[in-house]
Design an enzyme around this catalytic site. Structure first.
Site, mmCIF file in Angstrom:
data_model
loop_
_atom_site.group_PDB
_atom_site.id
_atom_site.type_symbol
_atom_site.label_atom_id
_atom_site.label_comp_id
_atom_site.label_asym_id
_atom_site.label_seq_id
_atom_site.Cartn_x
_atom_site.Cartn_y
_atom_site.Cartn_z
ATOM 1 N N LYS A 35 0.675 -1.086 0.345
ATOM 2 C CA LYS A 35 -0.384 -0.081 0.324
ATOM 3 C C LYS A 35 0.696 1.527 0.033
ATOM 4 C CE LYS A 35 -1.437 1.527 4.092
ATOM 5 N NZ LYS A 35 -1.153 2.681 4.146
ATOM 6 N N ASN A 36 2.326 1.195 1.323
ATOM 7 C CA ASN A 36 2.565 2.895 1.415
ATOM 8 C C ASN A 36 3.768 2.716 0.123
ATOM 9 O OD1 ASN A 36 0.877 3.001 3.218
ATOM 10 N ND2 ASN A 36 2.841 2.716 4.851
ATOM 11 N N ARG A 107 -4.100 10.819 3.421
ATOM 12 C CA ARG A 107 -3.273 12.028 3.720
ATOM 13 C C ARG A 107 -2.524 11.839 2.703
ATOM 14 N NH1 ARG A 107 -2.961 14.248 7.730
ATOM 15 N NH2 ARG A 107 -0.903 14.144 8.243
ATOM 16 N N CYS A 131 -5.569 13.063 11.833
ATOM 17 C CA CYS A 131 -5.704 10.845 11.399
ATOM 18 C C CYS A 131 -5.681 10.457 13.707
ATOM 19 C CB CYS A 131 -5.063 10.359 11.135
ATOM 20 S SG CYS A 131 -3.708 10.099 11.313
ATOM 21 N N ARG A 136 -0.080 14.784 12.645
ATOM 22 C CA ARG A 136 0.779 15.039 11.386
ATOM 23 C C ARG A 136 0.841 15.663 10.683
ATOM 24 N NH1 ARG A 136 -1.497 8.758 9.081
ATOM 25 N NH2 ARG A 136 -0.015 9.130 8.005
ATOM 26 N N ASP A 320 4.538 0.976 12.089
ATOM 27 C CA ASP A 320 2.765 -0.154 11.647
ATOM 28 C C ASP A 320 2.800 -1.222 11.970
ATOM 29 O OD1 ASP A 320 3.894 1.733 8.318
ATOM 30 O OD2 ASP A 320 3.035 2.331 10.439
ATOM 31 N N ARG A 412 -9.063 0.180 4.774
ATOM 32 C CA ARG A 412 -8.025 1.102 3.657
ATOM 33 C C ARG A 412 -7.457 0.146 3.113
ATOM 34 N NH1 ARG A 412 -7.561 6.336 6.952
ATOM 35 N NH2 ARG A 412 -6.064 6.319 5.206
HETATM 36 C C1 EPZ Z 1 3.883 7.212 6.165
HETATM 37 O O1 EPZ Z 1 3.347 8.211 7.280
HETATM 38 C C2 EPZ Z 1 3.319 5.274 6.307
HETATM 39 N N1 EPZ Z 1 2.151 6.322 5.064
HETATM 40 C C3 EPZ Z 1 2.337 5.815 7.387
HETATM 41 O O2 EPZ Z 1 2.133 3.939 7.601
HETATM 42 C C4 EPZ Z 1 3.547 5.243 8.807
HETATM 43 O O3 EPZ Z 1 3.894 4.879 9.891
HETATM 44 C C5 EPZ Z 1 5.170 6.818 8.400
HETATM 45 O O4 EPZ Z 1 5.609 6.082 7.070
HETATM 46 C C6 EPZ Z 1 6.463 6.195 9.068
HETATM 47 O O5 EPZ Z 1 7.482 5.278 9.066
HETATM 48 C C7 EPZ Z 1 2.046 6.117 4.188
HETATM 49 O O6 EPZ Z 1 3.285 5.694 3.742
HETATM 50 C C8 EPZ Z 1 0.921 5.974 3.195
HETATM 51 P P1 EPZ Z 1 6.269 10.398 8.211
HETATM 52 P P2 EPZ Z 1 3.523 9.865 6.759
HETATM 53 O O7 EPZ Z 1 6.201 11.564 7.350
HETATM 54 O O8 EPZ Z 1 4.403 9.680 5.846
HETATM 55 C C9 EPZ Z 1 6.299 13.489 11.866
HETATM 56 C C10 EPZ Z 1 -0.187 2.742 7.917
HETATM 57 O O9 EPZ Z 1 -0.679 2.272 8.738
HETATM 58 N N2 EPZ Z 1 6.114 15.327 10.444
HETATM 59 O O10 EPZ Z 1 7.632 9.500 8.244
HETATM 60 O O11 EPZ Z 1 2.324 10.652 7.302
HETATM 61 C C11 EPZ Z 1 4.769 13.344 11.534
HETATM 62 O O12 EPZ Z 1 3.299 13.925 12.302
HETATM 63 C C12 EPZ Z 1 0.462 4.433 7.181
HETATM 64 O O13 EPZ Z 1 0.509 2.617 6.761
HETATM 65 C C13 EPZ Z 1 6.371 16.034 10.417
HETATM 66 O O14 EPZ Z 1 6.379 16.642 12.109
HETATM 67 O O15 EPZ Z 1 4.553 9.624 7.894
HETATM 68 C C14 EPZ Z 1 5.246 11.898 12.897
HETATM 69 O O16 EPZ Z 1 5.285 11.540 13.463
HETATM 70 C C15 EPZ Z 1 -0.046 5.278 8.846
HETATM 71 N N3 EPZ Z 1 6.175 17.151 9.794
HETATM 72 C C16 EPZ Z 1 6.485 11.439 11.983
HETATM 73 O O17 EPZ Z 1 7.680 12.535 11.344
HETATM 74 C C17 EPZ Z 1 6.437 17.127 8.733
HETATM 75 O O18 EPZ Z 1 6.306 17.568 7.566
HETATM 76 C C18 EPZ Z 1 7.140 10.607 11.082
HETATM 77 O O19 EPZ Z 1 5.934 10.962 9.821
HETATM 78 C C19 EPZ Z 1 5.852 15.149 7.949
HETATM 79 C C20 EPZ Z 1 6.153 14.546 8.967
#
Ligand code: EPZ
Length: 436
Positions: A35-36, A107, A131, A136, A320, A412
């Site tokens: 998915k990701n 998202r 969410c 996020r 995850d 989802r």
């Molecule tokens: C991706 O989300 C995945 N989703 C998530 O999987 C996964 O948990 C996450 O990466 C971490 O591995 C998809 O790929 C669609 P991040 P993403 O940006 O890209 C903070 C699932 O269950 N952050 O790496 O949104 C954020 O709040 C989902 O399949 C900022 O602060 O994750 C978080 O605490 C859930 N500012 C941390 O970084 C930003 O601009 C990691 O988020 C961006 C992120």
């Protein structure tokens, strides 16, 4: 919502599962496309007018949402295989706006921002909103695109991005690791003029899969999977065919299903190389994991041991997989500790596991899991994608019947769960909404 047995299930909001625990899982499960990775690869199609053909596409609701978004933009999305597993995307868009009602549902929609800005020099994408697992923010995405020359403003809940000329390569240093921000900037940089260097990049296998596809489209990316990624921009990208990598989180999830039921599963297309920290943890707990060709074999006949987990960006233990291991460790003798460092609110499954008899104490980002001898079935409800499956795992071993509501969260990101589990001996059925 209450229930006193399957026949008397009442007042559930949506589709729900009825699970009867106590059956070890034995057999084979085919792991689907990631998915990701798939969601970003679909967005990457916007970077060219030629056809990008993606195979091994998972049939899940988030993909349906991303297809709806691309079509809303005027982009052509064709189901080449007839069953949704091979999609061809391409053509020209008719607008550059990603609306709130789609983005708020998923998202990952925000990942059209980089491609739209790079190829069409403008984009209006709704802020995704919060969410269940955290606020996020996406400030890192926006800062990264500004470093490439994007003009970014926020107006009426929308991100308005524009550039008067071709984006220009630059240095992007992320203060914290972000998968999505790394992907948005990497995609935008493929068409920028000159070199872009991303420092403190996310290293997830899905980043590598995206980079491999982009390079097949003519991009010049090196270092994907490492902390520093270098992208030398090109004038245009062309179409290609790409097979999406298998879903390592789905694979790890079913490995937990084999473990918690003391079963024996062969996970077809499971790749132990993408699950280093997860496999180490499974083995620490006493679970046998081996790989032969494209099959990851997970067996569990021993008494399991408690352990300590800290979630981290790849190659650390994936956030995850946190909820799934919480379910597993809730029935492992001894005291385990799980520290969630990536998201600020990713313990929503704890109160529901406690309803099933788990003994878990949460202090901030630390969950202390005191293993119990058995869980007992009860009505529970899903709160987010991975929490949904942790409750299924618990239901697979709980005494009696567990009814899981709000299964739409599960749909989802996981394909055909009840089919895959039933084929391996689980007693699980889906009750369609309003069909009581
Ligand atoms: C991706 O989300 C995945 N989703 C998530 O999987 C996964 O948990 C996450 O990466 C971490 O591995 C998809 O790929 C669609 P991040 P993403 O940006 O890209 C903070 C699932 O269950 N952050 O790496 O949104 C954020 O709040 C989902 O399949 C900022 O602060 O994750 C978080 O605490 C859930 N500012 C941390 O970084 C930003 O601009 C990691 O988020 C961006 C992120």
């Amino acid at each position: 919502m209450w229930c006193d047995g399957a026949a008397n299930v009442k007042l559930f909001m949506g589709d729900h599962f009825i699970i009867r625990g106590g059956y070890p899982l034995r057999g084979e499960i085919v792991i689907g496309g990631a998915k990701n990775s798939a969601l970003k690869l679909l967005a990457a199609g916007l970077l060219t007018s030629e056809q990008l053909v993606l195979s091994n596409v998972p049939r899940i609701d988030d993909i349906t949402t991303m297809i709806a978004l691309l079509r809303y933009l005027g982009f052509n999305v064709a189901d080449v295989s007839g069953d949704g597993s091979v999609l061809s995307v391409g053509g020209e868009i008719t607008n550059t706006e990603a609306p709130y009602d789609i983005v708020s549902k998923m998202r990952a929609s925000v990942l059209v921002l980089g491609p739209l800005l790079a190829r069409y020099h403008k984009a209006r994408v709704s802020l995704p909103g919060g969410c269940a697992i955290g606020t996020r923010p996406i400030t890192l995405h926006l800062k990264g695109l500004e470093a490439l020359g994007g003009n970014i403003t926020l107006e009426n809940g929308y991100i308005c991005a524009s550039t008067t000329r071709r984006l220009k390569g630059g240095n992007v240093v992320f203060p914290l690791v972000s998968v999505g921000a790394t992907e948005n900037v990497m995609m935008a940089a493929t068409l920028a003029e000159g070199r872009t260097t991303i420092v403190n990049a996310a290293c997830e296998p899905e980043i590598v899969d995206l980079a491999n596809c982009l390079n097949k489209m003519g991009a010049k990316i090196s270092g994907a999977g490492e902390k520093i990624i270098i992208i030398d921009g090109v004038e245009a990208l062309h179409g290609t065919h790409h097979q999406i990598m298998s879903d390592r989180i789905e694979c790890g999830t079913y490995a937990c299903a084999a473990a918690i039921t003391r079963g024996d599963l062969r996970l077809i297309n499971g790749n132990i190389d993408h699950l280093g920290a997860v496999v180490r943890t499974l083995r620490e707990c006493g679970i046998d994991v081996s790989q032969t060709d494209n099959v990851m074999h997970v067996q569990c006949q021993k008494t399991l041991r408690s352990t300590k987990i800290v979630t981290e960006p790849y190659p650390g233990f994936p956030t995850d997989m946190q909820a799934q291991f919480m379910a597993l460790l809730s029935v492992v003798e001894g005291t385990s500790e799980i520290t969630e460092t990536v998201f600020e609110n990713r313990f929503m499954h704890v109160p529901e596991l406690i309803r099933l008899g788990a003994h878990i104490d949460v202090q901030g980002s630390l969950a202390t899991v005191h293993g119990v001898r058995h869980l007992t079935g009860a009505p529970v409800r899903a709160t987010d994608l991975r929490a949904s499956f942790s409750l299924i795992l618990a239901g697979l071993v709980a005494r009696g019947e567990t009814v899981l509501d709000n299964v739409y969260h599960l749909d989802r990101g996981y394909e055909a769960v009840e089919r895959k589990l039933s084929a391996c001996g689980a007693k699980i059925e889906r009750v369609q909404k309003n069909k009581i």
